[in-house]
Design a protein around this motif. Structure first.
Motif, PDB file in Angstrom:
ATOM      1  N   UNK A 129       2.656 -14.475  67.164  1.00 48.40           N
ATOM      2  CA  UNK A 129       3.627 -15.714  67.106  1.00 48.40           C
ATOM      3  C   UNK A 129       4.125 -16.039  65.735  1.00 48.40           C
ATOM      4  N   UNK A 130       5.540 -15.791  65.419  1.00 48.93           N
ATOM      5  CA  UNK A 130       5.780 -15.971  63.993  1.00 48.93           C
ATOM      6  C   UNK A 130       5.571 -17.432  63.359  1.00 48.93           C
ATOM      7  N   UNK A 131       5.412 -18.315  64.247  1.00 57.72           N
ATOM      8  CA  UNK A 131       5.373 -19.937  63.939  1.00 57.72           C
ATOM      9  C   UNK A 131       3.453 -20.060  63.632  1.00 57.72           C
ATOM     10  N   UNK A 132       2.933 -18.916  64.237  1.00 60.66           N
ATOM     11  CA  UNK A 132       1.438 -19.148  64.175  1.00 60.66           C
ATOM     12  C   UNK A 132       0.804 -18.069  63.503  1.00 60.66           C
ATOM     13  N   UNK A 169      -1.474 -17.423  61.486  1.00 63.60           N
ATOM     14  CA  UNK A 169      -2.879 -17.474  61.106  1.00 63.60           C
ATOM     15  C   UNK A 169      -3.916 -17.045  62.506  1.00 63.60           C
ATOM     16  N   UNK A 170      -2.956 -17.280  63.545  1.00 61.67           N
ATOM     17  CA  UNK A 170      -3.830 -17.084  64.763  1.00 61.67           C
ATOM     18  C   UNK A 170      -3.347 -15.965  65.569  1.00 61.67           C
ATOM     19  N   UNK A 171      -2.364 -14.990  64.838  1.00 65.06           N
ATOM     20  CA  UNK A 171      -1.789 -13.842  65.607  1.00 65.06           C
ATOM     21  C   UNK A 171      -2.586 -12.657  65.232  1.00 65.06           C
ATOM     22  N   UNK A 172      -2.547 -11.699  66.090  1.00 67.61           N
ATOM     23  CA  UNK A 172      -3.509 -10.733  66.090  1.00 67.61           C
ATOM     24  C   UNK A 172      -2.832  -9.413  66.496  1.00 67.61           C
ATOM     25  N   UNK A 173      -3.487  -8.161  65.897  1.00 67.27           N
ATOM     26  CA  UNK A 173      -2.742  -7.000  66.534  1.00 67.27           C
ATOM     27  C   UNK A 173      -3.975  -5.839  66.268  1.00 67.27           C
ATOM     28  N   UNK A 179       8.798 -13.545  70.384  1.00 69.90           N
ATOM     29  CA  UNK A 179       9.568 -14.438  70.494  1.00 69.90           C
ATOM     30  C   UNK A 179      10.560 -14.407  69.079  1.00 69.90           C
ATOM     31  N   UNK A 180      11.350 -15.093  68.717  1.00 65.90           N
ATOM     32  CA  UNK A 180      12.507 -14.802  67.815  1.00 65.90           C
ATOM     33  C   UNK A 180      11.659 -14.703  66.391  1.00 65.90           C
TER      34      UNK A 180
END
Length: 191
Positions: free
Chosen positions: A61-64, A66-70, A189-190
């Motif tokens: 999530x580009x807005x989050x 810190x919680x994004x994971x790959x 998302x965008x």
């Protein structure tokens, strides 16, 4: 003819993991539009290869950030240089040791936005039981419902014990392996 370059394959695996950064909710990898490739040099001559089987789990999530994971998993047995003799060597112990280490993995630890659809993905790349911190630049573009993450980075094959014993001689097979990736994702998302 023992001139295979598993380090290149390792680099590709890392790239794919890092490239999986963009996606959230029902995000999914589109394998038919994705690629993990690598280039190494053997006696100064570039040798191209790729991994045919890999998967990514993405929560982006580009807005989050810190919680994004790959998370990326690469089937090391799918590495190919397109030459039968070399491909037969890649799964063996000096290179990828596929029976003992059937997968290479990447797990993100931090994602940083650089602006203009560019990101920096830091994480752990684990190949052949050897984990290294890597930072991968990722550029994301969107077209319709598909987000494409691309990038390249260099790994040191000997840090992952790819090309052991007589293959540790970097005058035969260079230590640097460039990994390139293109990961097509849906549900992002965008950016």
């Amino acid at each position: 003819m023992k001139y295979s370059n598993p380090l290149s394959s390792l680099l590709l695996a890392s790239a794919a993991l890092l490239a999986g950064a963009p996606a959230f909710a029902q995000q999914a990898l589109v394998p038919a539009q994705s690629q993990i490739a690598f280039t190494s040099k053997q006696m100064g001559v570039p040798v191209e290869g790729q991994f045919k089987k890999f998967d990514a789990q993405v929560a982006f999530d580009p807005a989050k950030l810190t919680t994004s994971r790959i998370s990326l998993t690469v089937d090391t047995g799918s590495a190919t240089l397109g030459v039968k003799e070399s491909d037969a060597e890649l799964p063996k112990a000096p290179w990828f040791n596929v029976p003992k280490f059937p997968q290479a993995t990447f797990q993100s630890t931090a994602i940083k936005a650089l602006g203009g659809g560019k990101y920096e993905v830091a994480g752990k790349l684990n190949i052949k039981g050897n984990a290294q911190d890597v930072t991968v630049p990722v550029a994301m573009t969107q077209s319709g419902a598909t987000t494409t993450a691309t990038g390249s980075f260099v790994i040191k094959r000997l840090a992952f014990k790819i090309g052991e014993n007589e293959w540790a001689d970097t005058s035969m097979v260079a230590d640097d392996v460039q990994v390139r990736f293109k990961l097509a994702l849906t549900g992002v998302g965008k950016v």
